[in-house]
Design a protein around this motif. Structure first.
Motif, mmCIF file in Angstrom:
data_model
loop_
_atom_site.group_PDB
_atom_site.id
_atom_site.type_symbol
_atom_site.label_atom_id
_atom_site.label_comp_id
_atom_site.label_asym_id
_atom_site.label_seq_id
_atom_site.Cartn_x
_atom_site.Cartn_y
_atom_site.Cartn_z
ATOM 1 N N THR A 123 33.805 14.857 0.123
ATOM 2 C CA THR A 123 33.259 16.126 -0.308
ATOM 3 C C THR A 123 33.527 17.137 0.632
ATOM 4 O O THR A 123 33.749 18.248 0.380
ATOM 5 C CB THR A 123 31.559 16.199 -0.492
ATOM 6 N N ALA A 124 33.619 16.620 1.629
ATOM 7 C CA ALA A 124 34.143 17.435 2.785
ATOM 8 C C ALA A 124 35.405 18.262 2.483
ATOM 9 O O ALA A 124 35.960 19.240 3.165
ATOM 10 C CB ALA A 124 34.108 16.930 4.163
ATOM 11 N N ALA A 125 36.283 17.381 1.683
ATOM 12 C CA ALA A 125 37.782 17.697 1.360
ATOM 13 C C ALA A 125 37.786 19.136 0.472
ATOM 14 O O ALA A 125 38.931 19.740 0.364
ATOM 15 C CB ALA A 125 38.689 16.925 1.151
ATOM 16 N N GLY A 126 36.646 19.359 -0.130
ATOM 17 C CA GLY A 126 36.705 20.424 -1.093
ATOM 18 C C GLY A 126 37.513 20.408 -2.302
ATOM 19 O O GLY A 126 37.961 21.376 -2.922
ATOM 20 N N PHE A 127 37.915 19.054 -2.789
ATOM 21 C CA PHE A 127 38.611 19.162 -3.818
ATOM 22 C C PHE A 127 37.962 19.330 -5.148
ATOM 23 O O PHE A 127 37.016 18.638 -5.379
ATOM 24 C CB PHE A 127 39.525 17.725 -4.054
ATOM 25 N N ALA A 128 38.676 19.654 -6.337
ATOM 26 C CA ALA A 128 38.067 19.742 -7.716
ATOM 27 C C ALA A 128 38.221 18.315 -8.176
ATOM 28 O O ALA A 128 39.249 17.689 -7.716
ATOM 29 C CB ALA A 128 38.639 20.802 -8.535
ATOM 30 N N SER A 129 37.258 17.747 -9.092
ATOM 31 C CA SER A 129 37.444 16.342 -9.154
ATOM 32 C C SER A 129 37.798 16.239 -10.791
ATOM 33 O O SER A 129 37.769 15.379 -11.304
ATOM 34 C CB SER A 129 36.366 15.849 -9.152
ATOM 35 N N SER A 130 38.178 17.384 -11.563
ATOM 36 C CA SER A 130 38.287 17.373 -12.945
ATOM 37 C C SER A 130 39.665 16.763 -13.219
ATOM 38 O O SER A 130 39.410 15.630 -14.273
ATOM 39 C CB SER A 130 38.140 18.842 -13.987
ATOM 40 N N ALA A 131 40.366 16.844 -12.464
ATOM 41 C CA ALA A 131 41.672 16.059 -12.977
ATOM 42 C C ALA A 131 41.841 14.269 -12.918
ATOM 43 O O ALA A 131 41.829 13.833 -13.652
ATOM 44 C CB ALA A 131 42.839 16.563 -11.764
ATOM 45 N N SER A 132 41.060 13.850 -11.423
ATOM 46 C CA SER A 132 41.023 12.758 -11.388
ATOM 47 C C SER A 132 39.883 12.116 -12.262
ATOM 48 O O SER A 132 39.962 11.039 -12.699
ATOM 49 C CB SER A 132 40.577 12.174 -9.847
ATOM 50 N N GLY A 133 38.812 12.909 -12.580
ATOM 51 C CA GLY A 133 37.690 12.547 -13.439
ATOM 52 C C GLY A 133 38.171 12.252 -14.585
ATOM 53 O O GLY A 133 37.724 11.153 -15.222
ATOM 54 N N PHE A 134 38.760 13.055 -15.426
ATOM 55 C CA PHE A 134 39.275 12.994 -16.796
ATOM 56 C C PHE A 134 40.522 11.678 -16.863
ATOM 57 O O PHE A 134 40.600 11.198 -17.857
ATOM 58 C CB PHE A 134 39.670 14.130 -17.405
ATOM 59 N N ALA A 135 41.216 11.635 -15.995
ATOM 60 C CA ALA A 135 42.305 10.542 -15.843
ATOM 61 C C ALA A 135 41.474 9.394 -15.776
ATOM 62 O O ALA A 135 41.846 8.299 -16.368
ATOM 63 C CB ALA A 135 43.184 10.571 -14.830
ATOM 64 N N VAL A 201 49.331 15.481 3.584
ATOM 65 C CA VAL A 201 48.472 16.686 2.920
ATOM 66 C C VAL A 201 47.163 16.887 3.695
ATOM 67 O O VAL A 201 46.492 15.959 3.836
ATOM 68 C CB VAL A 201 48.083 16.584 1.200
ATOM 69 N N GLY A 202 46.923 18.033 4.054
ATOM 70 C CA GLY A 202 45.657 18.384 4.828
ATOM 71 C C GLY A 202 44.605 19.084 4.133
ATOM 72 O O GLY A 202 45.194 20.107 3.246
ATOM 73 N N ALA A 203 43.486 18.934 4.260
ATOM 74 C CA ALA A 203 42.546 19.795 3.235
ATOM 75 C C ALA A 203 41.600 20.440 4.391
ATOM 76 O O ALA A 203 41.095 20.076 5.036
ATOM 77 C CB ALA A 203 41.696 18.908 2.456
ATOM 78 N N VAL A 204 41.640 21.844 4.341
ATOM 79 C CA VAL A 204 40.912 22.728 5.037
ATOM 80 C C VAL A 204 39.938 23.291 4.034
ATOM 81 O O VAL A 204 40.418 24.040 3.037
ATOM 82 C CB VAL A 204 41.685 23.841 5.655
ATOM 83 N N VAL A 205 38.621 23.124 4.275
ATOM 84 C CA VAL A 205 37.500 23.519 3.371
ATOM 85 C C VAL A 205 36.994 24.958 3.836
ATOM 86 O O VAL A 205 36.593 25.048 5.057
ATOM 87 C CB VAL A 205 36.218 22.355 3.381
ATOM 88 N N VAL A 206 37.183 25.821 3.155
ATOM 89 C CA VAL A 206 36.374 27.207 3.199
ATOM 90 C C VAL A 206 35.167 27.172 2.893
ATOM 91 O O VAL A 206 34.269 27.977 3.562
ATOM 92 C CB VAL A 206 37.272 28.196 3.113
ATOM 93 N N LYS A 207 34.958 26.961 1.499
ATOM 94 C CA LYS A 207 33.678 26.823 0.756
ATOM 95 C C LYS A 207 33.500 25.744 0.048
ATOM 96 O O LYS A 207 34.179 25.377 -0.746
ATOM 97 C CB LYS A 207 33.634 28.009 0.029
ATOM 98 N N ARG A 208 32.432 25.041 0.054
ATOM 99 C CA ARG A 208 32.244 23.744 -0.702
ATOM 100 C C ARG A 208 31.443 24.075 -1.988
ATOM 101 O O ARG A 208 31.497 23.211 -3.136
ATOM 102 C CB ARG A 208 31.254 22.868 0.082
#
Ligand code: PMV
Length: 341
Positions: A123-135, A201-208
């Motif tokens: 969750t700390a990486a701040g990705f949207a999960s709809s793509a992986s979720g629906f796949a 790929v690096g994930a920088v979280v600004v807002k969760r």
């Protein structure tokens, strides 16, 4: 919201992708996993709202073990959606979307689905999960009903859940072809045959927190009101060609410049929409400034942002130490782990 006509077209698209296979009552459950993906050339704007058909092709890199898991079974009772071990109210945004999607696949005998999903994305990486979720849901349907669909058909089915999910069926670099047909049967994703083990790929979280406006709504507003939409279509096509060529040659500089420019162009399209959509925050802009600073100091690091304020960094293993120094909290992901196919 889909109209009755939209629903008919969605059902027809599912029937066509299933090529004669059907949902039917089955005992037991099936589980599937799909990786999240980061778009290097973005999907922005639909030419068909009901079928999630894009105006242009797009290109992403999948994130290996970071993604979503979906487990499906059938019940004679009411449908259920669980996320990370918690049962969601049916009107929670993810539950409502997932249930509307699953409705396309209910057996004629009337059973409902029980869906359990879990994200392995930090969750700390701040990705949207709809793509992986629906796949993952599309793959779990395939496993539950024993369809054994080709990847292309699964990509079409995932696309009907969330556009970017079309690109989450496989690992590595993936291109989602725009297609031309009105029924969307030629709008699916396929992998590029390139392994790039040093790619990071690096994930920088600004807002969760949840984004204020969905990507779907922001896209619609862009298509309907942004004066830059036509320029975007041309830019995306050019960027797609450039990015594919750069990936073939493993040229980070060209790929990074293309991806960063493409992401900023997408945000410019939204910024010019009426009413304007602007996801970056002040902190996002500081991250972008730091990325430029890193480049000025000789590190090949590039940034891309989706419909939110978080930043993903693109770089190679040789600059990982510099990235970690500049962004100590960044989560670094390895899309092509050594020794794995
Ligand atoms: O799949 P959607 O409808 O949430 O759209 C995703 C759009 C972006 O993430 C901003 C770009 C992309 O290509 O993934």
């Amino acid at each position: 919201m889909y109209t009755a006509l939209d629903m008919r077209r969605r059902r027809a698209a599912v029937r066509s992708a299933l090529e004669g296979r059907k949902p039917h009552a089955v005992p037991g459950s099936a589980r599937a996993f799909a990786s999240a993906n980061v778009a290097l050339v973005k999907y922005w704007g639909k030419r068909d709202e009901a079928l999630h058909l894009p105006r242009t092709g797009s290109l992403s890199v999948s994130l290996g073990g970071w993604g979503s898991e979906a487990t499906l079974s059938l019940t004679r009772k009411a449908a259920e959606v669980w996320l990370a071990g918690e049962k969601l109210p049916p009107d929670a945004p993810f539950a409502a979307r997932a249930l509307a999607y699953l409705d396309l696949f209910r057996p004629a005998s009337g059973e409902n689905f029980v869906l359990r999903t879990r994200n392995t994305l930090p969750t700390a990486a701040g990705f949207a999960s709809s793509a992986s979720g629906f796949a993952a849901i599309a793959k779990a349907l395939d496993a539950l009903f024993g369809w054994d669909l080709p990847e292309k058909n699964l990509s079409v089915l995932a696309r009907l859940g969330s556009g970017s999910a079309a690109r989450s069926l496989r690992s590595g670099f993936v291109e989602w072809k725009c297609g031309r047909k009105a029924d969307g049967s030629d709008s699916y994703a396929a992998g590029l045959p390139v392994r790039w083990e040093d790619f990071r790929v690096g994930a920088v979280v600004v807002k969760r927190t949840q984004k204020p406006l969905s990507s779907g709504e922001a896209m619609r507003r862009s298509v309907e009101t942004s004066p830059f939409m036509a320029a975007w279509d041309a830019t995306a096509k050019r960027d797609l060609r450039a990015a594919k060529e750069a990936i073939r040659n493993r040229e980070l500089k060209t790929l990074g410049e293309t991806a960063e420019g493409n992401s900023l162009a997408m945000h410019a399209v939204m910024l010019a929409a009426r009413e304007s959509v602007f996801y970056p925050t002040g902190e996002t802009l500081s991250v972008l400034a730091k990325v430029r600073q890193l480049r000025a100091e000789g590190a090949a690091v590039y940034a891309t942002m989706d419909a939110g304020p978080n930043v993903k960094l693109l770089f190679e293993a040789r600059d990982e130490a510099a990235v970690r120094r500049a962004f100590p909290k960044a989560v670094v992901l390895v899309p092509f782990p050594a020794g794995r196919k």
